[in-house]
Design a protein around this motif. Structure first.
Motif, PDB file in Angstrom:
ATOM      1  N   VAL A  22       0.903  -1.019  -0.060  1.00 46.11           N
ATOM      2  CA  VAL A  22      -0.019   0.017  -0.067  1.00 46.11           C
ATOM      3  C   VAL A  22       1.058   1.185   0.166  1.00 46.11           C
ATOM      4  N   LEU A  23       1.935   1.300   0.918  1.00 47.79           N
ATOM      5  CA  LEU A  23       2.735   2.415   0.947  1.00 47.79           C
ATOM      6  C   LEU A  23       3.482   2.539  -0.215  1.00 47.79           C
ATOM      7  N   THR A  24       4.079   1.577  -1.059  1.00 42.55           N
ATOM      8  CA  THR A  24       4.524   1.392  -2.085  1.00 42.55           C
ATOM      9  C   THR A  24       3.745   2.445  -3.155  1.00 42.55           C
ATOM     10  N   GLY A  25       2.525   1.987  -3.296  1.00 45.67           N
ATOM     11  CA  GLY A  25       1.598   2.526  -4.092  1.00 45.67           C
ATOM     12  C   GLY A  25       1.466   4.084  -4.097  1.00 45.67           C
ATOM     13  N   LEU A  26       1.480   4.308  -2.803  1.00 42.99           N
ATOM     14  CA  LEU A  26       1.431   5.852  -2.361  1.00 42.99           C
ATOM     15  C   LEU A  26       2.607   6.522  -2.774  1.00 42.99           C
ATOM     16  N   ASP A  27       3.802   5.928  -2.664  1.00 42.45           N
ATOM     17  CA  ASP A  27       5.012   6.443  -3.039  1.00 42.45           C
ATOM     18  C   ASP A  27       5.138   6.431  -4.475  1.00 42.45           C
ATOM     19  N   GLU A  28       4.650   5.633  -5.385  1.00 47.35           N
ATOM     20  CA  GLU A  28       4.486   5.656  -6.801  1.00 47.35           C
ATOM     21  C   GLU A  28       3.668   6.670  -7.154  1.00 47.35           C
ATOM     22  N   ARG A  38       5.232  14.119  -8.786  1.00 52.55           N
ATOM     23  CA  ARG A  38       6.445  14.987  -8.867  1.00 52.55           C
ATOM     24  C   ARG A  38       6.594  15.254 -10.324  1.00 52.55           C
ATOM     25  N   ASP A  39       6.620  14.172 -11.203  1.00 56.67           N
ATOM     26  CA  ASP A  39       6.996  14.147 -12.435  1.00 56.67           C
ATOM     27  C   ASP A  39       6.013  15.165 -13.297  1.00 56.67           C
ATOM     28  N   ALA A  40       4.550  15.169 -12.869  1.00 54.53           N
ATOM     29  CA  ALA A  40       3.771  16.178 -13.565  1.00 54.53           C
ATOM     30  C   ALA A  40       3.843  17.357 -13.029  1.00 54.53           C
ATOM     31  N   ALA A  41       4.372  17.709 -11.697  1.00 51.04           N
ATOM     32  CA  ALA A  41       4.485  18.984 -11.324  1.00 51.04           C
ATOM     33  C   ALA A  41       5.893  19.567 -12.145  1.00 51.04           C
ATOM     34  N   ALA A  74       0.680  19.176  -7.049  1.00 51.83           N
ATOM     35  CA  ALA A  74       1.100  19.867  -6.041  1.00 51.83           C
ATOM     36  C   ALA A  74       1.556  18.793  -4.977  1.00 51.83           C
ATOM     37  N   PRO A  75       2.964  18.260  -5.556  1.00 52.33           N
ATOM     38  CA  PRO A  75       3.526  17.120  -4.611  1.00 52.33           C
ATOM     39  C   PRO A  75       3.800  17.469  -3.200  1.00 52.33           C
ATOM     40  N   ASP A  76       3.859  18.720  -2.788  1.00 52.40           N
ATOM     41  CA  ASP A  76       4.414  19.143  -1.580  1.00 52.40           C
ATOM     42  C   ASP A  76       3.293  19.047  -0.377  1.00 52.40           C
ATOM     43  N   ARG A  77       1.949  19.160  -1.171  1.00 54.67           N
ATOM     44  CA  ARG A  77       0.807  18.957  -0.406  1.00 54.67           C
ATOM     45  C   ARG A  77       0.086  17.480  -0.307  1.00 54.67           C
TER      46      ARG A  77
END
Length: 191
Positions: free
Chosen positions: A113-119, A125-128, A140-143
């Protein structure tokens, strides 16, 4: 957006102040934002981020209590609600993928589950960086919940007594003053 040195220093100073408040509250402190199940969820996620190895992990350092205090005193209402919604999303992802809440999943399932969140965070981040939308909204990866969870876990752990002394081997006063004192690699924060 990368964190500047000024941002890091402000974060570290605020974290140390929160850590002092947390220690003053004592081990039986009452939760201020999280309910007991959410606190256990935060503690479990934090322990997966910084597990116990030859040094204590995030749970032993009281990172979940630090995060509760940060939610109460450091975050505004919108950020607090975004974090709590993120916790609910972790449980929803676990139920969808594994048929039970995150706390009922095996450690391998929790890691998945956490790996999915990290992906998802990496994709955001790539989209940003590309200046494109992510899932129909501005990236908005920082949020994001998981970015906030990781940041609070790291700050809470490394500003705790356990993180500073047992993991980083930080010594406030390392002995008598010797201008050319050779430091062991552990005293420099090395491994």
């Amino acid at each position: 957006m990368a964190m500047t040195r000024r941002d890091w220093l402000a974060t570290a100073a605020a974290a140390m102040a929160l850590g002092r408040d947390l220690r003053a509250r004592g081990p039986g402190a009452v939760l201020r934002v999280l309910d007991p199940q959410q606190s256990e969820l935060v503690a479990t996620i934090a322990e997966l981020i910084i597990p116990q190895t030859d040094t204590p992990g995030a749970r032993a350092a009281g990172t979940h209590q630090f995060i509760d205090l940060a939610l109460a005193e450091w975050m505004d209402d919108a950020d607090r609600q975004r974090f709590l919604a993120g916790l609910a999303d972790v449980d929803a992802r676990a139920r969808a993928a594994h048929g039970g809440g995150f706390l009922q999943c095996s450690p391998a399932q929790q890691s998945a589950v956490l790996t999915g969140l990290d992906e998802d965070l990496a994709a955001e981040r790539d989209a940003a960086r590309a200046g494109t939308a992510w899932r129909g909204r501005p990236a908005a990866p920082d949020r994001s919940f998981f970015q906030t969870m990781k940041r609070l876990t790291l700050v809470g752990y490394y500003t705790s007594e356990i993180g500073a002394t047992q993991e980083l081997h930080y010594q406030i006063i390392p002995g008598r003053y010797e201008p050319c004192y050779p430091l062991e690699s552990a005293q420099r924060g090395g491994q």
